[in-house]
Design an enzyme around this catalytic site. Sequence first.
Site, PDB file in Angstrom:
ATOM      1  N   SER A   1       0.875  -1.167   0.000  1.00 31.99           N
ATOM      2  CA  SER A   1       0.000   0.000   0.000  1.00 31.99           C
ATOM      3  C   SER A   1       0.911   1.215   0.000  1.00 31.99           C
ATOM      4  CB  SER A   1      -0.896  -0.013   1.239  1.00 31.99           C
ATOM      5  OG  SER A   1      -1.875   0.994   1.130  1.00 31.99           O
ATOM      6  N   GLU A   2       0.741   2.105  -0.967  1.00 34.93           N
ATOM      7  CA  GLU A   2       1.762   3.135  -1.198  1.00 34.93           C
ATOM      8  C   GLU A   2       1.840   4.175  -0.084  1.00 34.93           C
ATOM      9  OE1 GLU A   2      -0.873   2.619  -3.246  1.00 34.93           O
ATOM     10  OE2 GLU A   2      -1.653   4.511  -4.046  1.00 34.93           O
ATOM     11  N   ASN A   3       0.877   4.170   0.843  1.00 32.67           N
ATOM     12  CA  ASN A   3       1.017   5.065   1.988  1.00 32.67           C
ATOM     13  C   ASN A   3       2.005   4.528   3.025  1.00 32.67           C
ATOM     14  OD1 ASN A   3      -1.126   3.143   2.284  1.00 32.67           O
ATOM     15  ND2 ASN A   3      -1.758   4.163   4.158  1.00 32.67           N
TER      16      ASN A   3
END
Lengths: 243, 243, 213, 213
Positions: free
Chosen positions: C46-48
């Site tokens: 998840s790119e966060n």
Amino acid sequence: MASKIYPDAKSALEGLTFDGMTVMAGGFGLCGIPENLIAALRDTGTTGITAISNNAGVDGFGLGALLNTRQIKKMISSYVGENKEFERQYLSGELELEFNPQGTLAERIRAGGAGIPGFYTATGVGTLVAEGKELKEFNGKTYVLETGLVADLSIVKAWKADERGNLIFRKTARNFNPMMATAGKVCVVEVEEIVPVGSLDPDSIHTPGVYVDRLIQGTFEKRIEQRTVRQRAPETAAAGTEN
Amino acid sequence: MASKIYPDAKSALEGLTFDGMTVMAGGFGLCGIPENLIAALRDTGTTGITAISNNAGVDGFGLGALLNTRQIKKMISSYVGENKEFERQYLSGELELEFNPQGTLAERIRAGGAGIPGFYTATGVGTLVAEGKELKEFNGKTYVLETGLVADLSIVKAWKADERGNLIFRKTARNFNPMMATAGKVCVVEVEEIVPVGSLDPDSIHTPGVYVDRLIQGTFEKRIEQRTVRQRAPETAAAGTEN
Amino acid sequence: MPWTRDDLAMRAAKELKDGFYVNLGIGIPTLVANHIPDGMTVTFQSENGMLGMGPFPYDDEVDPDLINAGKQTITELPETAYFSSSDSFAMIRGGHIDLTILGAMEVAENGDIANWMIPGKLVKGMGGAMDLVAGVKKVVVVMEHANKHGESKVLKACTLPLTGTQVVSLIISTLGVFEVKPDGSGLRLIELAPDVTLEEIAAKTEAAYEVAI
Amino acid sequence: MPWTRDDLAMRAAKELKDGFYVNLGIGIPTLVANHIPDGMTVTFQSENGMLGMGPFPYDDEVDPDLINAGKQTITELPETAYFSSSDSFAMIRGGHIDLTILGAMEVAENGDIANWMIPGKLVKGMGGAMDLVAGVKKVVVVMEHANKHGESKVLKACTLPLTGTQVVSLIISTLGVFEVKPDGSGLRLIELAPDVTLEEIAAKTEAAYEVAI
């Protein structure tokens, strides 16, 4: 050594704010945002702020609080618009907006803190994002030059700090906070708990104290933007009620 | 999912080595070097290696082992010469040497792993290091363009790994290892202990498993280059002997 | 019969391979996680700032400090690792993620993709989409074959502002599957949805393509 | 009477301020840590990846995983934090270290410094010196006033390959202390070592300087 610990968010911002300043605010959506310092920044009445933050909060919470009061002149973000007031100000031309791809935004902030004034990335090449920017080929592929970002002030939310300002973040509330801590001329941090020096594992510190100028213990609402849950299978749910 | 864990250093390098290859090796001095994989690389007999490593080991240990066997054609380092054989080969022209400032070397490796083909730094401007490189002004100051570095293989030493390749380093043995783990086309890691998945704190992982292709548990000599100690004050020393 | 949202996710799941590290976009791509073949290990990024994303939490597990890139509450797994946004995009930009599955407004026959803005409409921003298409090893698009006006979304050239150029490898539309030839020379139609005919595809597709079924 | 090595370290220690983060070079600069004024908190950075460096270990505390940038065994302190080399030099390059104290072969009146190579001699490399002089807020040099041949090391222009240009703020030599004017217009002599005369300085210094004692 003067203590880095301030009694509250208001005192921690004293002398640091001025109209037209640039502020970086950590967080992704409403996760890991410096709630206390955003509220205190609102209360300073500072106007003409350029805010660097991945998102713009929601109506009245997060950076939305500073939009309601029209203290923000410009946002540098990757994704916005969970926010009606934002939309209204943007469409009416009251608010400037600069979109950066999220990874480019993160790297620009990291670069700003690391003394790197520019770097090349393939992200955005051939799109609006690269317009007017310098392109350069490396090994036959085209990249675009992006610049480092710094701010007059960065406001950061961490989980724990020791008295020297060493920080630890929690889960995905880390997000943009560590880079922003490095890229503010002054960095003010709010945490859930301040622990004595020596309480944190030196191998597990995310942000060394050198980056932290002022520190407060805050109180947190931690609003959730998209509460998504699954249901327990019937037997499991029954077992769960016994606990 | 195929296991990342290999029985020993020899098997972990199988199929990965070829003459003329580029290898990154972690460590600072002899601290945090991949002892087991360096020895296994020596045993492969691979020649013409370009080695990217902050230092070049000492005679017969660390990368010194690969110098004795003349397997290294070129070093990219920031500081060398704790090593007579190195000196001899360099002065006789058998060994090429490219010096990078230590921070530039670290950042080039980080950039290589992060998909950044070039970045600007003030380090080395006006010195031999900047000769022949592109210069550029940002805000009235001159910076030099440095390029990202990648390798065919990176060999890395960590403290603990879980079975999925999540890594934790220990104290200053971290140094160049985390960046190198990101910048090898293949990354092989040796650790002191492999623990079950779930044993490591997800907030404290230094290198996520995505970067780790192969993993071994090694045995370590951990030679010390400069043993420097202080003496206990007499009373303290006396107290010490009672233990 | 065109593929449903769930059919699309199921077809996209065939692109997963054992040991892959995968980033899923918002919407239909998120459903791909429900269709991982048995015995296959796939790790979701998840790119966060998270690798090893778990399912949605039970009601009593919800943690405001634990969300995905769509800002939904999620859970962690035993193998989870957290990191900063800059480390996350270093992972994406550096080519360490094997596969990303994304939605799109338009895809062109050279692999161009547009999925972030419609001029004249309120723009919310590109988020991490531009980084994902530029950095991930393989980009797969899942989407309706046509827009609400019945116009082809598989085009000779995109008309909307681009998210990335020559980056898409595979288009899974509601009518079928197109490969984008790696040399950028065009599309190959390699699968049809059930009961969809070559004639229907031909009528509803603006882009040129070879048929290779 | 020129300053001894320890005198130099003691004089350099006057540049420390409470709360400073400091990087000390190898040799005389290392001795500065022995002269921190009482009641002052100074945190030492070691560029191999440590903030909060402690003293040398007792014999039974030696840890091969814990060394400084000079490769000497050291200890940690309660406030210590470890990080990677790239994070360490991000800290240095980004201007987050207040002060570095370094040795030098030559310094010029415009603040140029040469301390890493002598052409024709075996070169060991610059290590982190170029990053430190380019990135740290204040660069202080401690050194012999003259080389082994009696030639001034405080020069109009460096003759050796440079480590950095216009970066030195203060020169503490065995004979006295020179400020480098921030505008690069030259040196100001601000202190003399005990019994050193202005005539001696004049005779042994190639660089031009104002006397401001």
